[in-house]
Design an enzyme around this catalytic site. Structure first.
Site, mmCIF file in Angstrom:
data_model
loop_
_atom_site.group_PDB
_atom_site.id
_atom_site.type_symbol
_atom_site.label_atom_id
_atom_site.label_comp_id
_atom_site.label_asym_id
_atom_site.label_seq_id
_atom_site.Cartn_x
_atom_site.Cartn_y
_atom_site.Cartn_z
ATOM 1 N N TYR A 81 0.811 -1.207 0.000
ATOM 2 C CA TYR A 81 0.000 0.000 0.000
ATOM 3 C C TYR A 81 0.855 1.272 0.000
ATOM 4 C CZ TYR A 81 -4.545 2.239 0.556
ATOM 5 O OH TYR A 81 -5.694 2.969 0.357
ATOM 6 N N SER A 89 5.752 0.411 -10.534
ATOM 7 C CA SER A 89 5.971 1.792 -10.126
ATOM 8 C C SER A 89 6.116 2.716 -11.323
ATOM 9 C CB SER A 89 7.242 1.888 -9.279
ATOM 10 O OG SER A 89 7.587 3.248 -9.100
ATOM 11 N N HIS A 91 7.672 5.300 -11.223
ATOM 12 C CA HIS A 91 9.026 5.858 -11.198
ATOM 13 C C HIS A 91 9.938 5.121 -12.184
ATOM 14 C CE1 HIS A 91 8.646 8.854 -8.046
ATOM 15 N NE2 HIS A 91 7.851 8.009 -7.413
ATOM 16 N N ASP A 98 8.790 12.843 -7.192
ATOM 17 C CA ASP A 98 8.326 13.160 -5.849
ATOM 18 C C ASP A 98 8.968 14.488 -5.470
ATOM 19 O OD1 ASP A 98 6.952 10.734 -5.622
ATOM 20 O OD2 ASP A 98 8.725 9.710 -4.835
ATOM 21 N N GLU A 145 -0.916 10.804 -1.897
ATOM 22 C CA GLU A 145 0.487 11.214 -2.031
ATOM 23 C C GLU A 145 0.559 12.599 -2.661
ATOM 24 O OE1 GLU A 145 3.054 8.421 -3.984
ATOM 25 O OE2 GLU A 145 2.639 6.814 -2.563
ATOM 26 N N HIS A 148 3.592 13.218 -5.128
ATOM 27 C CA HIS A 148 3.892 12.429 -6.332
ATOM 28 C C HIS A 148 3.187 13.029 -7.542
ATOM 29 C CE1 HIS A 148 4.696 8.422 -8.407
ATOM 30 N NE2 HIS A 148 3.764 8.940 -9.173
HETATM 31 ZN ZN LIG Z 1 6.375 8.750 -6.081
#
Ligand SMILES: [Zn+2]
Length: 172
Positions: A81, A89, A91, A98, A145, A148
């Protein structure tokens, strides 16, 4: 490589373990602890624009993370989570960043600070979306988030922002 800035990577849509973007560039804007961070060229250009415009509003962002390899994601993976499984991801595709400020870091309070509010209101102008909004956790399957940001390009970012929808909903 022609980049697809709408590429969906999430828990149901992984990217292959050997995928490495061929357009990575070193971030020359402030990074946390002067870390060496790489992201896709177009993302860096757009982030520079975002960064400079934020500065004019007395908001100074630091990049905390950018591109992360499959192997690195494997090392940091702890919990479904909180961090994505390797291959799941954003990323890894070089299109996510981020960003935050040093004292706050990657924590939820960022969302209610001037920096987080600025990001939520303005990121789309530079082609970014807040990828994991607070009220969309049931769709993204990620916690909120506020740090992000995901590059999708100005045209799509504006639409996502105006409709207040996630990438999942947009591509559905
Ligand atoms: Zn991130």
């Amino acid at each position: 490589m022609e980049r697809n800035y709408l590429l969906l990577v999430n828990k149901e849509n992984p990217v292959s373990s050997d995928f490495v973007p061929d357009d990575l560039k070193k971030v020359y804007l402030p990074t946390i602890l002067n870390k060496e961070i790489y992201i896709s060229e177009q993302v860096l250009k757009s982030y520079e624009e975002l960064y400079l415009n934020a500065l004019e509003d007395n908001i100074k962002f630091y990049v905390f993370s950018g591109y992360r390899s499959f192997n690195y994601q494997e090392e940091i993976f702890t919990n479904e989570y909180i961090t994505a499984r390797p291959g799941h991801s954003e990323h890894q595709i070089g299109l996510a960043l981020d960003v935050s400020i040093p004292d706050v870091g990657l924590t939820e309070p960022l969302g209610s600070l001037p920096e987080g509010i600025w990001l939520e209101k303005n990121a789309h102008k530079y082609g970014f979306i807040i990828r994991y909004p607070e009220d969309k956790q049931h769709i993204t399957k990620y916690i909120y988030e506020p740090w992000h940001i995901r590059y999708v390009g100005k045209h799509h970012a504006k639409k996502l922002y105006e409709k207040n929808i996630t990438l999942e909903e947009y591509l559905d």
